[in-house]
Design a protein around this motif. Structure first.
Motif, PDB file in Angstrom:
ATOM      1  N   GLU A   1      -7.474 -23.975  -7.823  1.00 49.92           N
ATOM      2  CA  GLU A   1      -7.744 -22.697  -7.166  1.00 49.92           C
ATOM      3  C   GLU A   1      -8.146 -22.980  -5.739  1.00 49.92           C
ATOM      4  O   GLU A   1      -9.151 -23.641  -5.490  1.00 49.92           O
ATOM      5  N   ALA A   2      -7.361 -22.493  -4.814  1.00 46.35           N
ATOM      6  CA  ALA A   2      -7.640 -22.786  -3.401  1.00 46.35           C
ATOM      7  C   ALA A   2      -8.799 -21.934  -2.912  1.00 46.35           C
ATOM      8  O   ALA A   2      -8.838 -20.730  -3.120  1.00 46.35           O
ATOM      9  N   GLU A   3      -9.764 -22.573  -2.320  1.00 47.53           N
ATOM     10  CA  GLU A   3     -10.758 -21.841  -1.556  1.00 47.53           C
ATOM     11  C   GLU A   3     -10.925 -22.599  -0.257  1.00 47.53           C
ATOM     12  O   GLU A   3     -10.331 -23.661  -0.079  1.00 47.53           O
ATOM     13  N   TYR A   4     -11.658 -22.040   0.643  1.00 51.57           N
ATOM     14  CA  TYR A   4     -11.760 -22.670   1.949  1.00 51.57           C
ATOM     15  C   TYR A   4     -13.208 -23.027   2.234  1.00 51.57           C
ATOM     16  O   TYR A   4     -14.122 -22.268   1.913  1.00 51.57           O
TER      17      TYR A   4
END
Lengths: 155, 388
Positions: free
Chosen positions: A20-23
């Motif tokens: 899950e991409a988060e920044y």
């Protein structure tokens, strides 16, 4: 962030399973000191360009006008002035807010720039109103712009 | 002369602007490009280069949007560039097309602008939340409407402008749009309707704002040699200008768009325009909000600072006034598919100067027009001057 060089290619970061991409954002060199001063000392700092004679708030590593590296830090105080404001009546999803929220751009004496923040402890606001930062209790601070809870009237 | 070759627009096309069109972004691009080619009397094989203008990838959730749209823009096996300067893209794309041809590298360039905002569900506003500084601004919960509210409030405060006068822009543009077959929000409304509409973030109310839209617009740019072959009625790109202000929008005086003035001065210098209000016959300033048309008229030096509301009140900016602005109906009336909306303004000036604007035609002998767009985080200005 590690500054060490990787010499074993198997040490390169890898991820197994659902990703899950988060920044994650670094505060930056100037930002780290700015937020540290807020968190630890309740101070709002700017940084001065000696050549252009401009104090930038929030502070930055370099002057955008002449490209000098900036190192002269100055305390601009907790008090500022409402430069402009808006009273939000709906939230980002278009739902009506229970209580309108005032947001303002707050400028500090003699400084270029300013901070966007909430105005609290009042329902009245006007351009030119003097306001003062209200800091969260030390235990709740996270080196974030939200370490300032809001600005309140200072008159 | 600026550049090696003079550049003309010889054809333009604009699709319907609607909230949710069935066509994909590629298909919209295709329709606009095809219309522009047809008006130019040219085929895709005549096109040597292609410029695509389209705004944030986040609208589509396709994070290589230039490539995604390329075939719809006619770029197959051609030199192709996608340009993006936020809301300024729609006027910046033809500027990029201009340097393709003015440099002498290409004789023809197809410029296509597309936006399909409806894919971002439930509302593309969400895509805008990530345009803000992740450290200083996003934690406060910024959204686009209220930063414009901050700017509008400052503009009103500085010149003591009444909301009634700003609302007149919305009334004018939505009425102008009644004559535009592409328009999404054409209507006869009153100042009271605007003032009574829902307050979103004071002083911005619902009818102060343009809608979100799907749509595309395109134009064919050619060198002087080709222009003489394909048309008796070329419209010349005589001025181009673009400029970015401080990316820290808190550092700017929000009441006046310096960056638009710098871009305009660059374009006017190139076009030899010394007295913009006298020499410009028709203008399409960027109007995503009603106050922005006024703000931009001032930045374009079409009037003095703070004077645009007065000109609007006196009817000067109506289609039959001395300085018609947004005869197309603008973004407030036609809709706001970001990049396509700016390009639509360039197409409108093209048609106005050719006398092809139909019911929207501004009366008189039109020689010179200007279109402008504004973007990034309120600090980008792009300006184009067209001449018959």
């Amino acid at each position: 962030m590690s500054l060490e060089k990787i010499t074993n290619p198997f040490d390169a970061r890898h991820w197994i399973g659902h990703m899950e991409a988060e920044y994650r954002y670094t505060l930056g060199i100037a930002g780290e000191r700015f937020f540290k001063e807020i968190k630890e000392n309740e101070r709002i700092m700017g940084v001065k360009c000696p050549k252009c004679e401009v104090v930038f708030v929030p502070p930055r590593l370099y002057c955008e006008k002449c490209f000098a590296k900036l190192e002269e830090w100055v305390d601009v105080g907790k008090r500022g002035e409402v430069y402009t404001y808006t009273i939000a009546t709906i939230d980002i999803d278009g739902k009506r807010l229970e209580k309108p929220q005032i947001y303002a751009l707050i400028k500090f004496d003699g400084a270029c720039g300013g901070l966007i923040h909430r105005i609290g402890e009042t329902e009245k606001v006007y351009i030119g109103m003097k306001v003062e930062a209200v800091f969260k209790p030390p235990s709740e601070r996270k080196a974030s712009i939200n370490d300032i809870a809001y600005f309140k009237p200072a008159e | 002369m600026f550049g090696k070759k003079r550049v003309a627009i010889v054809g333009a096309g604009v699709t319907l602007f609607r909230r949710n069109l069935k066509e994909t972004g590629k298909e919209l691009s295709y329709h606009a490009a095809k219309m522009a080619l047809e008006q130019a009397g040219m085929e895709l094989r005549d096109i040597q280069s292609v410029v695509m203008g389209t705004a944030p990838d986040a609208f589509d959730g396709v994070h290589m949007k230039g490539e995604y749209l390329a075939d719809g823009a006619g770029a197959y096996h051609k030199p192709y560039t996608r340009v993006f300067v936020g809301g300024g893209t729609g006027v910046f794309a033809p500027l990029a097309g201009w340097w393709h041809v003015a440099s002498g590298q290409f004789d023809t360039c197809l410029v296509v602008c597309e936006e399909k905002m409806s894919s971002c569900y439930p509302h593309p506003q969400y895509a805008f939340t990530t345009i803000f500084d992740p450290v200083l601004e996003r934690p406060i919960g910024m959204n686009l409407i209220w930063i414009f509210a901050l700017e509008m409030n400052r503009y009103m405060h500085k010149h003591n402008i009444k909301k009634e006068d700003i609302a007149l822009v919305s009334v004018k543009n939505k009425r102008n749009a009644l004559d535009n077959p592409i328009a999404q929000l054409a209507a006869n409304i009153t100042v009271e309707d605007v003032l009574n509409s829902e307050v979103m973030a004071w002083p911005v109310q619902r009818l102060d704002v343009s809608p979100t839209s799907d749509g595309a617009a395109a134009a064919v740019l050619v060198s002087e040699d080709v222009a003489k072959e394909v048309t008796d009625n070329p419209i010349w790109i005589d001025g181009v200008g673009w400029c970015i202000d401080s990316t820290q929008w808190t550092n700017r005086d929000l009441y006046y768009p310096d960056y638009v003035e710098y871009a305009a001065r660059m374009a006017y210098k190139m076009a030899g325009i010394k007295n913009p209000p006298k020499e410009i016959d028709v203008a399409e300033p960027y109007d995503p909000f009603d106050y922005k048309e006024l703000h931009h008229m001032e930045g374009l030096l079409l009037c003095k600072k703070g004077e645009a509301p007065k000109l609007t009140r006196e009817g000067v900016t109506q289609r039959d006034g001395d300085l018609p602005t947004c005869p197309s109906g603008g973004l407030l009336g036609c809709g706001n598919p970001i990049a396509a909306a700016g390009m639509m303004k360039v197409c409108e000036i093209f048609w106005q100067l050719r006398g092809e604007a139909g019911k929207r035609q501004v009366p008189g002998d039109l020689r010179t027009g200007v279109a402008q767009a504004w973007g990034d985080l309120m600090q980008y200005g792009s300006v184009i001057v067209l001449r018959r």
